[in-house]
Design an enzyme around this catalytic site. Structure first.
Site, mmCIF file in Angstrom:
data_model
loop_
_atom_site.group_PDB
_atom_site.id
_atom_site.type_symbol
_atom_site.label_atom_id
_atom_site.label_comp_id
_atom_site.label_asym_id
_atom_site.label_seq_id
_atom_site.Cartn_x
_atom_site.Cartn_y
_atom_site.Cartn_z
ATOM 1 N N ASP A 175 0.914 -1.274 0.083
ATOM 2 C CA ASP A 175 0.025 -0.153 -0.171
ATOM 3 C C ASP A 175 0.804 1.175 -0.006
ATOM 4 O O ASP A 175 1.808 1.401 0.459
ATOM 5 C CB ASP A 175 -1.132 -0.129 1.205
ATOM 6 C CG ASP A 175 -1.892 -1.095 1.231
ATOM 7 O OD1 ASP A 175 -2.157 -1.500 0.073
ATOM 8 O OD2 ASP A 175 -2.484 -1.449 2.346
ATOM 9 N N TYR A 209 5.358 -8.920 8.584
ATOM 10 C CA TYR A 209 5.296 -7.589 8.998
ATOM 11 C C TYR A 209 5.323 -7.138 10.173
ATOM 12 O O TYR A 209 5.259 -8.140 11.176
ATOM 13 C CB TYR A 209 3.446 -7.253 8.494
ATOM 14 C CG TYR A 209 3.348 -7.395 7.192
ATOM 15 C CD1 TYR A 209 3.460 -6.552 5.940
ATOM 16 C CD2 TYR A 209 3.005 -8.617 6.831
ATOM 17 C CE1 TYR A 209 2.959 -6.968 4.808
ATOM 18 C CE2 TYR A 209 2.604 -9.094 5.412
ATOM 19 C CZ TYR A 209 2.602 -7.943 4.337
ATOM 20 O OH TYR A 209 2.344 -8.289 3.064
ATOM 21 N N ASP A 259 -7.516 2.084 7.288
ATOM 22 C CA ASP A 259 -6.332 2.623 7.607
ATOM 23 C C ASP A 259 -6.553 4.113 8.149
ATOM 24 O O ASP A 259 -7.686 4.432 7.876
ATOM 25 C CB ASP A 259 -5.095 2.305 6.646
ATOM 26 C CG ASP A 259 -5.430 3.051 5.259
ATOM 27 O OD1 ASP A 259 -6.372 3.897 5.162
ATOM 28 O OD2 ASP A 259 -4.549 2.568 4.552
ATOM 29 N N ARG A 316 -4.553 -5.053 6.946
ATOM 30 C CA ARG A 316 -5.664 -4.422 6.963
ATOM 31 C C ARG A 316 -6.887 -4.905 7.365
ATOM 32 O O ARG A 316 -7.535 -4.482 8.403
ATOM 33 C CB ARG A 316 -6.198 -3.288 6.076
ATOM 34 C CG ARG A 316 -4.941 -2.125 5.888
ATOM 35 C CD ARG A 316 -5.333 -1.090 4.517
ATOM 36 N NE ARG A 316 -5.275 -1.845 3.385
ATOM 37 C CZ ARG A 316 -6.195 -1.765 2.111
ATOM 38 N NH1 ARG A 316 -7.338 -1.440 2.417
ATOM 39 N NH2 ARG A 316 -5.728 -2.683 1.347
#
Length: 318
Positions: free
Chosen positions: A47, A75, A89, A181
């Protein structure tokens, strides 16, 4: 006559530390232009608001980009409780704000437990996934919501690194296709107050891993070096060829999880001309790396039904 590709012939992989605010393709094009590379591609999008590891493939390494798309990812993510936004987000418009219940780190752990292992996950509308030829985020921006099929994701590790009562930091190691997300949103719904991604950084792709958090304990054996755009620019300004030599990894560094088949000179000759050969003790199924004399990486191969090793993706010149 075929049109000759312009640019420098570069073969290998660069681990870019993608900055915030750039799409994966924008970051790729900047590095490709910086190195004046003839051919380059990236291996799965990050992203624009996410940072971290974005492997860029140059030259014949673009032929393994699909294999890296299938690789595991790692991550570090910060989730924020009490919010729901259109995009999942902090960049999206706020849909809802809810009070955050008083929770201890131990209580937060109980909410994380169901998200470890195999999880059915529905891709978000704000994603690059295509439906009927259109990106979901394009449909979402037009106000459309379409049905998305759930996919099975294996979350090998969802570890709580820190929790301050509202923000929670996680280390996440997942199989391909995971939407972080969506993971954070689902955790927020489990808590009952919603949650969004406040910060997202990818620290591992396939065999490469970097920036292992101390709170997660002993780091795995793998290590890798990522390069920022600023570092690449400075290195390139001083010596372009040296920049490429320092930053570009060999193509086979992406393929450590695959078995290895070593060929003698005669078998290597036939393989490099596209002919299957018999190789003693070759793997019986799946793909593998093929090396010739002097450990020259030739490409990828697969065993045929009759036991011969067949070339599938060759990289070394004839």
């Amino acid at each position: 006559m075929s049109r000759r590709r312009r640019g420098r012939e570069i073969n290998g992989i660069l681990l870019l530390d993608k900055p915030i605010g750039l799409s994966s393709n924008q970051a790729l094009q900047r590095v490709k232009h910086l190195f004046q590379a003839a051919k380059a591609g990236h291996t799965g999008s990050l992203d624009p608001e996410a940072t971290g590891m974005l492997p860029l493939c140059f030259g014949h390494a673009t032929r393994v980009s699909g294999l890296l798309l299938d690789a595991d990812k790692t991550y570090r993510v910060t989730g924020r409780l009490g919010l729901r936004t259109e995009t999942g987000d902090m960049e999206g418009a706020v849909i809802e704000e809810r009070p955050v219940p008083e929770l201890t780190a131990e209580q937060m752990e109980t909410y994380l437990a169901p998200f470890r292992g195999l999880v059915e996950q529905v891709p978000p509308m704000y994603s690059a996934l295509k439906v009927n030829g259109k990106r979901l985020y394009e449909l979402a921006r037009a106000g459309e919501v379409v049905e998305r099929k759930a996919r099975s994701i294996n979350f090998y590790r969802v570890e709580l690194l820190n929790f301050d009562g509202r923000d929670f930091d996680l280390l996440v190691h997942s199989s391909k296709g995971a939407y972080i997300r969506t993971l954070i949103e689902d955790i927020g719904e489990a808590v009952g107050c919603g949650a969004v991604v406040a910060k997202l950084r990818r620290i591992g792709v396939g065999p490469w891993l970097t920036e292992w958090p101390e709170a997660a304990g002993d780091a795995p054996a793998q290590s890798a070096t990522m390069w920022t755009l600023d570092e690449l620019i400075k290195l390139n300004e001083s010596d372009a060829e040296m920049a490429i030599k320092h930053a570009i990894l060999p193509t086979d560094s992406a393929l450590e999880r695959y078995p290895v088949v070593q060929l003698d000179a005669d078998s290597a000759f036939h393989i490099r001309h596209g002919h299957p050969v018999f190789v003693p003790k070759a793997p019986q199924t799946g793909w593998f790396c093929i090396y010739g004399p002097d450990d020259l990486f030739l490409g990828m191969g697969e065993v045929l039904d009759d036991g011969r090793v067949a070339p599938r993706r060759l990289f070394a010149a004839l």
